[in-house]
Scaffold this motif. Structure first.
Motif, mmCIF file in Angstrom:
data_model
loop_
_atom_site.group_PDB
_atom_site.id
_atom_site.type_symbol
_atom_site.label_atom_id
_atom_site.label_comp_id
_atom_site.label_asym_id
_atom_site.label_seq_id
_atom_site.Cartn_x
_atom_site.Cartn_y
_atom_site.Cartn_z
ATOM 1 N N VAL A 36 0.837 -1.204 0.000
ATOM 2 C CA VAL A 36 0.000 0.000 0.000
ATOM 3 C C VAL A 36 0.870 1.252 0.000
ATOM 4 O O VAL A 36 0.642 2.191 -0.761
ATOM 5 N N TYR A 37 1.888 1.254 0.845
ATOM 6 C CA TYR A 37 2.736 2.436 1.004
ATOM 7 C C TYR A 37 3.586 2.721 -0.233
ATOM 8 O O TYR A 37 3.709 3.876 -0.661
ATOM 9 N N ALA A 38 4.156 1.680 -0.818
ATOM 10 C CA ALA A 38 5.130 1.876 -1.892
ATOM 11 C C ALA A 38 4.531 1.792 -3.288
ATOM 12 O O ALA A 38 5.084 2.372 -4.228
ATOM 13 N N VAL A 39 3.425 1.074 -3.457
ATOM 14 C CA VAL A 39 2.875 0.860 -4.797
ATOM 15 C C VAL A 39 1.725 1.816 -5.100
ATOM 16 O O VAL A 39 1.668 2.396 -6.192
ATOM 17 N N SER A 40 0.822 1.988 -4.147
ATOM 18 C CA SER A 40 -0.397 2.760 -4.423
ATOM 19 C C SER A 40 -0.136 4.183 -4.916
ATOM 20 O O SER A 40 -0.888 4.668 -5.781
ATOM 21 N N PRO A 41 0.899 4.897 -4.431
ATOM 22 C CA PRO A 41 1.105 6.255 -4.965
ATOM 23 C C PRO A 41 1.333 6.287 -6.471
ATOM 24 O O PRO A 41 0.866 7.214 -7.158
ATOM 25 N N TYR A 42 2.025 5.269 -7.006
ATOM 26 C CA TYR A 42 2.318 5.246 -8.440
ATOM 27 C C TYR A 42 1.071 4.919 -9.268
ATOM 28 O O TYR A 42 1.049 5.184 -10.476
ATOM 29 N N LEU A 43 0.060 4.352 -8.625
ATOM 30 C CA LEU A 43 -1.168 4.008 -9.326
ATOM 31 C C LEU A 43 -2.184 5.143 -9.303
ATOM 32 O O LEU A 43 -3.182 5.099 -10.025
ATOM 33 N N THR A 44 -1.939 6.148 -8.476
ATOM 34 C CA THR A 44 -2.926 7.213 -8.292
ATOM 35 C C THR A 44 -2.411 8.601 -8.658
ATOM 36 O O THR A 44 -3.213 9.520 -8.817
ATOM 37 N N THR A 45 -1.090 8.755 -8.793
ATOM 38 C CA THR A 45 -0.515 10.083 -9.000
ATOM 39 C C THR A 45 0.525 10.031 -10.116
ATOM 40 O O THR A 45 1.323 9.100 -10.165
ATOM 41 N N PRO A 46 0.533 11.017 -11.031
ATOM 42 C CA PRO A 46 1.543 11.045 -12.102
ATOM 43 C C PRO A 46 2.962 11.075 -11.544
ATOM 44 O O PRO A 46 3.206 11.630 -10.465
ATOM 45 N N LEU A 47 3.879 10.504 -12.315
ATOM 46 C CA LEU A 47 5.253 10.367 -11.850
ATOM 47 C C LEU A 47 5.901 11.729 -11.589
ATOM 48 O O LEU A 47 6.653 11.889 -10.623
ATOM 49 N N HIS A 48 5.601 12.731 -12.423
ATOM 50 C CA HIS A 48 6.241 14.037 -12.234
ATOM 51 C C HIS A 48 5.778 14.718 -10.952
ATOM 52 O O HIS A 48 6.541 15.438 -10.310
ATOM 53 N N GLU A 49 4.523 14.463 -10.552
ATOM 54 C CA GLU A 49 4.041 15.025 -9.289
ATOM 55 C C GLU A 49 4.705 14.324 -8.108
ATOM 56 O O GLU A 49 5.061 14.962 -7.113
ATOM 57 N N ALA A 58 10.598 8.233 -7.451
ATOM 58 C CA ALA A 58 9.997 8.913 -8.592
ATOM 59 C C ALA A 58 10.973 9.894 -9.229
ATOM 60 O O ALA A 58 11.083 9.985 -10.453
ATOM 61 N N ALA A 59 11.702 10.646 -8.405
ATOM 62 C CA ALA A 59 12.626 11.638 -8.946
ATOM 63 C C ALA A 59 13.752 10.996 -9.744
ATOM 64 O O ALA A 59 14.274 11.594 -10.690
ATOM 65 N N ALA A 60 14.135 9.777 -9.366
ATOM 66 C CA ALA A 60 15.237 9.096 -10.056
ATOM 67 C C ALA A 60 14.831 8.624 -11.449
ATOM 68 O O ALA A 60 15.686 8.456 -12.320
ATOM 69 N N TYR A 61 13.514 8.421 -11.673
ATOM 70 C CA TYR A 61 13.069 7.877 -12.954
ATOM 71 C C TYR A 61 12.235 8.856 -13.770
ATOM 72 O O TYR A 61 11.987 8.609 -14.949
ATOM 73 N N GLU A 62 11.807 9.951 -13.170
ATOM 74 C CA GLU A 62 10.904 10.877 -13.853
ATOM 75 C C GLU A 62 11.510 11.431 -15.143
ATOM 76 O O GLU A 62 10.826 11.599 -16.150
ATOM 77 N N GLY A 63 12.815 11.702 -15.133
ATOM 78 C CA GLY A 63 13.457 12.268 -16.310
ATOM 79 C C GLY A 63 13.962 11.249 -17.315
ATOM 80 O O GLY A 63 14.590 11.623 -18.308
ATOM 81 N N LEU A 123 15.994 -2.549 -15.404
ATOM 82 C CA LEU A 123 16.222 -1.256 -14.750
ATOM 83 C C LEU A 123 17.574 -1.175 -14.048
ATOM 84 O O LEU A 123 18.035 -0.075 -13.731
ATOM 85 N N ALA A 124 18.196 -2.310 -13.791
ATOM 86 C CA ALA A 124 19.446 -2.315 -13.026
ATOM 87 C C ALA A 124 20.509 -1.369 -13.599
ATOM 88 O O ALA A 124 21.175 -0.664 -12.835
ATOM 89 N N PRO A 125 20.700 -1.297 -14.917
ATOM 90 C CA PRO A 125 21.741 -0.387 -15.441
ATOM 91 C C PRO A 125 21.430 1.092 -15.235
ATOM 92 O O PRO A 125 22.338 1.920 -15.305
ATOM 93 N N VAL A 126 20.144 1.436 -14.994
ATOM 94 C CA VAL A 126 19.791 2.856 -14.824
ATOM 95 C C VAL A 126 19.312 3.145 -13.406
ATOM 96 O O VAL A 126 18.664 4.161 -13.166
ATOM 97 N N ASN A 127 19.637 2.258 -12.466
ATOM 98 C CA ASN A 127 19.184 2.453 -11.088
ATOM 99 C C ASN A 127 19.902 3.641 -10.466
ATOM 100 O O ASN A 127 20.927 4.117 -10.970
ATOM 101 N N SER A 128 19.378 4.110 -9.330
ATOM 102 C CA SER A 128 19.906 5.323 -8.703
ATOM 103 C C SER A 128 21.023 5.048 -7.702
ATOM 104 O O SER A 128 21.506 5.983 -7.057
ATOM 105 N N ALA A 129 21.442 3.793 -7.552
ATOM 106 C CA ALA A 129 22.500 3.459 -6.595
ATOM 107 C C ALA A 129 23.822 3.145 -7.280
ATOM 108 O O ALA A 129 24.731 2.597 -6.657
#
Length: 242
Positions: A36-49, A58-63, A123-129
């Motif tokens: 609920v905490y980690a998945v639901s926001p992506y289902l209800t709100t645009p990535l840029h928001e 979201a900030a790591a993948y929005e661009g 996604l591993a090659p473009v991850n934020s870590a």
């Protein structure tokens, strides 16, 4: 590396002790909470928001390019389904009394693992870590899909003990979605005496997140293997017994 072990207990005996019910309840509730905490926001709100509000990654993948967004959403959605369904597969009452439902849920779970795992590997090659994330999350994705395949292959061959052992390992990897956030919170907490500003908080999060690509799943696998051996299921040994 060979698989050995004493004669296994039956499927009915696994997961019925009171302490196992307590552990199962914790895994169920924590998995639902993270889903609920980690998945639901992506289902209800645009990535840029979400990126503007600094929600999750979201900030790591929005661009990133559109294909990265598609793969990211596939990973989040399928991973959330796998996280919710994983504890259900260890519900002894469902497994023993409603085998058809158990099998149907199991197939859906494994499809979700496959989709989420392949997406995670992409996604591993473009991850934020950075490179730690590339190797850590990449290894996790390969093991996640691989143990799921081994569990499916075992049950198709009628090898119930091996199926149980592989699915314990697989669910331990699915549960990395929970332990990743627990470890991140703990590591952030350890740095709290030195956090005095927003910039410091961002740096502390970066430090914490750099540690979790391996930390989120390696201890889980150790616990999983302990459970496998404790239940006398086929386990791994580095050398064959004499």
């Amino acid at each position: 590396m060979t698989t050995t072990g004493a004669p296994p207990r039956t499927a009915r005996s696994v997961g019925t002790a009171p302490r196992n019910r307590v552990g199962w309840t914790w895994i169920l509730l924590s998995s639902l909470a993270i889903a609920v905490y980690a998945v639901s926001p992506y289902l209800t709100t645009p990535l840029h928001e979400l990126a503007g509000d600094k929600v999750g990654l979201a900030a790591a993948y929005e661009g990133k390019p559109a294909w990265v967004h598609a793969v990211f959403y596939a990973h989040v959605g399928a991973g959330g389904i796998a996280l919710v369904l994983a504890p259900v597969q260890f519900w002894a009452g469902l497994r023993d009394r409603f085998r058809v439902v158990h099998r149907a849920v199991g197939r859906l779970y494994l499809v979700a693992v496959l989709v989420a795992g392949v997406a995670a590997l992409t996604l591993a090659p473009v991850n934020s870590a950075g490179m730690v994330g590339f190797f850590g999350f990449g290894t996790l994705a390969i093991l996640w899909v691989g143990t799921g395949w081994r569990g499916y292959h075992a049950i198709r061959g009628g090898d119930v003990p091996s199926h149980q052992a592989w699915m314990i390992r697989n669910v331990a990897l699915t549960y990395a979605a929970v332990t990743l956030r627990l470890w991140t919170g703990l590591l952030m907490g350890l740095q709290s005496p030195w956090i005095s500003s927003g910039a410091d908080a961002d740096a502390a999060f970066a430090n914490a997140y750099a540690a979790v690509p391996f930390l989120c799943f390696l201890p889980n696998l150790v616990v999983a293997e302990w459970l496998v051996r404790r239940r006398r299921l086929p386990s791994f040994r580095l050398v064959s017994p004499a």
